[in-house]
Design a protein around this motif. Structure first.
Motif, PDB file in Angstrom:
ATOM      1  N   THR A 132       1.061  -1.156  -0.110  1.00 18.80           N
ATOM      2  CA  THR A 132       0.286   0.205   0.047  1.00 18.80           C
ATOM      3  C   THR A 132       1.217   1.030  -0.155  1.00 18.80           C
ATOM      4  OG1 THR A 132      -1.588  -1.231   1.267  1.00 18.80           O
ATOM      5  CG2 THR A 132      -1.297   1.528   1.111  1.00 18.80           C
ATOM      6  N   ALA A 133       1.872   1.076   1.269  1.00 16.66           N
ATOM      7  CA  ALA A 133       2.510   2.685   0.389  1.00 16.66           C
ATOM      8  C   ALA A 133       3.741   2.537  -0.338  1.00 16.66           C
ATOM      9  CB  ALA A 133       3.922   2.132   1.637  1.00 16.66           C
ATOM     10  N   LEU A 134       4.001   1.597  -0.857  1.00 18.45           N
ATOM     11  CA  LEU A 134       5.074   1.797  -2.197  1.00 18.45           C
ATOM     12  C   LEU A 134       4.075   2.149  -3.151  1.00 18.45           C
ATOM     13  CD1 LEU A 134       6.896  -1.647  -1.967  1.00 18.45           C
ATOM     14  CD2 LEU A 134       8.099   0.433  -1.617  1.00 18.45           C
ATOM     15  N   THR A 135       3.118   1.647  -3.234  1.00 17.98           N
ATOM     16  CA  THR A 135       2.024   1.791  -4.272  1.00 17.98           C
ATOM     17  C   THR A 135       1.059   3.622  -4.727  1.00 17.98           C
ATOM     18  OG1 THR A 135       0.560   0.364  -4.059  1.00 17.98           O
ATOM     19  CG2 THR A 135       2.061  -0.063  -5.400  1.00 17.98           C
ATOM     20  N   GLN A 136       1.235   3.837  -3.813  1.00 24.81           N
ATOM     21  CA  GLN A 136       1.130   5.479  -2.997  1.00 24.81           C
ATOM     22  C   GLN A 136       0.529   6.301  -4.486  1.00 24.81           C
ATOM     23  OE1 GLN A 136       2.372   8.223  -2.691  1.00 24.81           O
ATOM     24  NE2 GLN A 136       3.835   7.628  -3.437  1.00 24.81           N
ATOM     25  N   GLY A 137      -0.424   6.910  -5.083  1.00 30.14           N
ATOM     26  CA  GLY A 137      -0.254   7.516  -6.397  1.00 30.14           C
ATOM     27  C   GLY A 137       0.682   8.487  -6.841  1.00 30.14           C
ATOM     28  N   ALA A 138       1.294  10.140  -5.297  1.00 25.64           N
ATOM     29  CA  ALA A 138       1.485  10.689  -5.571  1.00 25.64           C
ATOM     30  C   ALA A 138       3.300  10.718  -6.199  1.00 25.64           C
ATOM     31  CB  ALA A 138       2.461  11.144  -4.610  1.00 25.64           C
ATOM     32  N   GLY A 139       3.940   9.248  -6.074  1.00 19.73           N
ATOM     33  CA  GLY A 139       4.740   8.856  -6.441  1.00 19.73           C
ATOM     34  C   GLY A 139       5.859   9.166  -6.030  1.00 19.73           C
ATOM     35  N   PHE A 140       7.539   9.562  -6.604  1.00 15.56           N
ATOM     36  CA  PHE A 140       8.576   9.880  -6.301  1.00 15.56           C
ATOM     37  C   PHE A 140       9.553  10.049  -7.160  1.00 15.56           C
ATOM     38  CE2 PHE A 140       7.245   4.962  -5.071  1.00 15.56           C
ATOM     39  CZ  PHE A 140       7.022   5.119  -2.985  1.00 15.56           C
ATOM     40  N   ASN A 141      10.706  11.183  -6.147  1.00 13.68           N
ATOM     41  CA  ASN A 141      11.775  11.377  -7.522  1.00 13.68           C
ATOM     42  C   ASN A 141      12.958  10.583  -7.660  1.00 13.68           C
ATOM     43  OD1 ASN A 141      10.409  14.144  -8.469  1.00 13.68           O
ATOM     44  ND2 ASN A 141      10.266  14.614  -6.483  1.00 13.68           N
ATOM     45  N   PRO A 152       8.521  18.199 -22.450  1.00 14.71           N
ATOM     46  CA  PRO A 152       9.415  17.571 -21.087  1.00 14.71           C
ATOM     47  C   PRO A 152       9.449  16.860 -20.416  1.00 14.71           C
ATOM     48  CG  PRO A 152       9.429  20.068 -21.868  1.00 14.71           C
ATOM     49  CD  PRO A 152       8.761  20.149 -22.686  1.00 14.71           C
ATOM     50  N   ALA A 153      10.069  16.257 -20.079  1.00 16.58           N
ATOM     51  CA  ALA A 153       9.403  15.316 -19.189  1.00 16.58           C
ATOM     52  C   ALA A 153       8.459  15.455 -17.414  1.00 16.58           C
ATOM     53  CB  ALA A 153      10.926  14.538 -18.494  1.00 16.58           C
ATOM     54  N   PRO A 154       7.213  14.899 -17.672  1.00 15.78           N
ATOM     55  CA  PRO A 154       6.570  16.134 -16.141  1.00 15.78           C
ATOM     56  C   PRO A 154       8.006  15.817 -15.424  1.00 15.78           C
ATOM     57  CG  PRO A 154       5.785  13.356 -16.893  1.00 15.78           C
ATOM     58  CD  PRO A 154       6.751  13.819 -18.052  1.00 15.78           C
ATOM     59  N   ARG A 155       7.024  17.444 -13.773  1.00 15.64           N
ATOM     60  CA  ARG A 155       7.806  16.758 -12.675  1.00 15.64           C
ATOM     61  C   ARG A 155       6.204  16.409 -11.944  1.00 15.64           C
ATOM     62  NH1 ARG A 155      12.811  19.316 -13.071  1.00 15.64           N
ATOM     63  NH2 ARG A 155      13.392  18.905 -14.745  1.00 15.64           N
ATOM     64  N   SER A 156       6.353  16.072 -12.235  1.00 19.60           N
ATOM     65  CA  SER A 156       4.668  15.184 -11.656  1.00 19.60           C
ATOM     66  C   SER A 156       3.622  14.836 -11.638  1.00 19.60           C
ATOM     67  CB  SER A 156       4.571  16.269 -10.376  1.00 19.60           C
ATOM     68  OG  SER A 156       3.255  17.287 -11.260  1.00 19.60           O
ATOM     69  N   PHE A 157       3.073  13.464 -10.556  1.00 16.07           N
ATOM     70  CA  PHE A 157       1.847  12.618 -11.446  1.00 16.07           C
ATOM     71  C   PHE A 157       0.453  13.902 -11.296  1.00 16.07           C
ATOM     72  CE2 PHE A 157       4.740   9.459 -11.383  1.00 16.07           C
ATOM     73  CZ  PHE A 157       5.127   9.350 -12.414  1.00 16.07           C
ATOM     74  N   GLY A 158      -0.111  13.927 -12.611  1.00 16.82           N
ATOM     75  CA  GLY A 158      -2.003  14.751 -11.798  1.00 16.82           C
ATOM     76  C   GLY A 158      -2.743  13.187 -11.612  1.00 16.82           C
ATOM     77  N   GLY A 159      -3.300  13.165 -10.369  1.00 19.85           N
ATOM     78  CA  GLY A 159      -4.337  12.321  -9.630  1.00 19.85           C
ATOM     79  C   GLY A 159      -3.612  11.163  -9.821  1.00 19.85           C
ATOM     80  N   ALA A 160      -4.148  10.385  -9.360  1.00 18.16           N
ATOM     81  CA  ALA A 160      -4.043   9.152  -8.493  1.00 18.16           C
ATOM     82  C   ALA A 160      -3.630   7.832  -9.637  1.00 18.16           C
ATOM     83  CB  ALA A 160      -5.401   8.682  -7.485  1.00 18.16           C
ATOM     84  N   GLY A 161      -2.374   6.980  -8.996  1.00 17.56           N
ATOM     85  CA  GLY A 161      -1.820   6.074  -9.473  1.00 17.56           C
ATOM     86  C   GLY A 161      -2.837   4.813  -9.591  1.00 17.56           C
ATOM     87  N   SER A 162      -2.607   3.776 -10.419  1.00 16.82           N
ATOM     88  CA  SER A 162      -3.719   2.691 -10.461  1.00 16.82           C
ATOM     89  C   SER A 162      -3.107   1.466 -10.821  1.00 16.82           C
ATOM     90  CB  SER A 162      -4.403   3.212 -11.457  1.00 16.82           C
ATOM     91  OG  SER A 162      -3.646   3.185 -12.883  1.00 16.82           O
TER      92      SER A 162
END
Length: 390
Positions: A338-347, A380-390
């Motif tokens: 659950t923690a590893l797949t949180q939608g906000a992601g990592f840099n 350019p590559a995005p710098r953040s994800f829009g919305g939750a992951g799936s």
């Protein structure tokens, strides 16, 4: 086979050392699920599985690069302690499985590695009943799922990025050209799935035998398919160590000119650098990690270790960065699924990324083209994800 190039086979303090905020923190609490409990007040034991004693050429160098990158990432974690323990897999599935079981027996709470799909799958199977997650360096999506996550760049992720870019830029009818082998079929399927989620349509697919003769024989089929379908773009699954140089030479000669039919590549067209000089790739589109970030990593790694990182060395940095960011939240369930797949992601050193519940990953990629033998970023590559992951 092909008379082509031989295949070639890394922010940092400022980007990731922000109190381990490689994680783009979500506001909601993380629920327990799918992983061990940890004590964040003590160094967290992490196993790194690498093919040190493998007989395959380059594996010793690769193993050292992965370990170096992991330790570089550890030095960027502000106050977060990782107890990195390195285990040799010898590049063998059974050895990797035994090493993973030993690592968990010695206290490892998560596994980084192995490198390839076979050993990674074996490790995942062995550790499934132990409740320990595996962050493999493989890019083979077929082994992903359950407690196994792949960190390597996947065909699906690249195909989705390029298909969406193509649709936004007026390419509405795209023909896929693929080898009739495992990689080619996987690439074809990834492109078909990606196109289905855009406004563009598939103009069909042309397969070819993976040989020089097979490519030559397929050129007329590709030309005829373009003409009959009205395709305005060709999505090529081949790379520069295979069919790409030959296709980009022969297709324009056959009348499928890149000026009127956009060439799109599922693989990196800037590796090796000699590819940039090929006339047929000029103007083609392909995807790549944020070059500014990868350049920073490469320079910093070279400064620390006196050599350049292996092309996939940065994946070990990403793995440690994600682990450190999660541990920084002080939660006992920081390494659960659950923690590893949180939608906000990592840099990471290749840009933003997040792990998906199906074990695959999503990475923020830039879209590039080649102009006058130089790589030019056109989106350019995005710098953040829009919305939750799936």
């Amino acid at each position: 086979m092909f008379a082509a190039f031989k295949p070639r086979r890394g922010i940092l303090k400022g980007l990731l050392a922000v109190s381990a905020t490689a994680l783009v923190i979500a506001c909601e609490p993380i629920a327990t699920g799918g992983g061990p409990s940890i004590n964040t007040a003590k160094p967290v034991p992490v196993a790194l599985l690498v093919p040190k004693s493998s007989q395959s050429s380059g594996d010793a160098v690769l193993s050292q690069s992965l370990e170096n990158a992991a330790r570089l990432a550890m030095s960027d974690l502000d106050g977060i302690k990782i107890d990195l323990r390195v285990y040799d897999t010898a590049g063998d599935a059974s050895v990797a499985q035994a090493a993973a079981l030993k690592a968990v027996g010695e206290g490892a709470k998560i596994v980084l590695g192995p490198v390839r799909s076979g050993p990674s799958n074996a490790v995942g199977v062995a550790l499934a009943s132990k409740g320990v997650n595996v962050l493999s360096f493989s890019n083979n999506a077929s082994i992903a799922g359950g407690n196994v996550f792949v960190l390597g760049p996947t065909f699906n992720n690249t195909a989705k990025r390029l298909s969406r870019f193509a649709a936004r830029n007026g390419k509405s009818n795209i023909l896929t050209v693929h080898a009739q082998n495992v990689a080619g079929e996987a690439g074809k399927n990834a492109i078909a799935q990606a196109l289905a989620s855009t406004s563009s349509r598939s103009a069909g697919a042309v397969g070819y035998e993976f040989s020089q003769k097979g490519v030559i024989n397929a050129v007329d089929d590709v030309r005829n398919a373009v003409r009959s379908s009205g395709a305005d773009a060709i999505f090529l699954t081949s790379d520069t160590s295979g069919a790409l140089p030959l296709f980009t030479q022969l297709l324009p000669e056959a009348g499928v000119k890149p000026e009127s039919t956009q060439y799109i590549g599922l693989t990196r067209w800037d590796i090796p650098a000699q590819t940039l000089a090929l006339p047929g790739v000029q103007g083609g589109w392909f995807a790549m990690p944020d070059p500014a970030l990868t350049g920073q990593f490469r320079n910093r790694y070279a400064s620390a270790y006196g050599t350049n990182p292996h092309p996939i060395g940065g994946l070990a940095y990403d793995g440690i960065a994600a682990i450190g960011a999660l541990v920084s939240q002080g939660k006992a369930n920081a390494l659960t699924t659950t923690a590893l797949t949180q939608g906000a992601g990592f840099n990471g050193v290749n840009g933003i990324f997040r792990l998906r519940v199906d074990g695959t990953n999503e990475r923020g990629l830039a879209v590039a083209t080649i102009r006058d033998k130089q790589v030019v970023i056109i989106d350019p590559a995005p710098r953040s994800f829009g919305g939750a992951g799936s």
